[in-house]
Scaffold this motif. Sequence first.
Motif: not given
Length: 158
Positions: A14-22
């Motif tokens: 999930v953290f990686e998902y948020l990082f990719n969104k950014e």
Amino acid sequence: MSRSLARDCGFKRVFEYLFNKELYGEYSNSSQNFVAPEMSNNEFLSNEELTKLDAELFNENELSLEELEFSKSILQTVKNNFNDINQKILNHLKKNLQLKDIYKLDYALLLVCVAEVDYLNEELGVCINEAVRLAKRYSTDKSPSFINGVLSSIYKNQ
């Protein structure tokens, strides 16, 4: 089966998902909602890349197939219900705090816990304890109490 280890891996996804969104410019700095709703369902990784990540998680963490599936379900649940989870968290923050002000690790932990309780029917107390444990391990000194406070506010009547 170690739900803790699977949850840890799910949180990292999930953290990686948020990082990719950014990384891909999906965050709106002026938005109270942190991520523009119309952009929240975009895929950043191909199925091939996700399969590779699954294999890495499985091998590096010595996950069982059941643990891997639980880890994957956390990310999928967050992605599928992102706007609703996002709004629920937003509704329980202090008035002057916005989602974009939250440390991303803490935000990911909040997303995971709400997803697990509301959509995966995991036990509330266990999920909150695990979120606090992960905050102690990966985040700032103030993060465990912040996460506990937000989650307690969300679930105070349960």
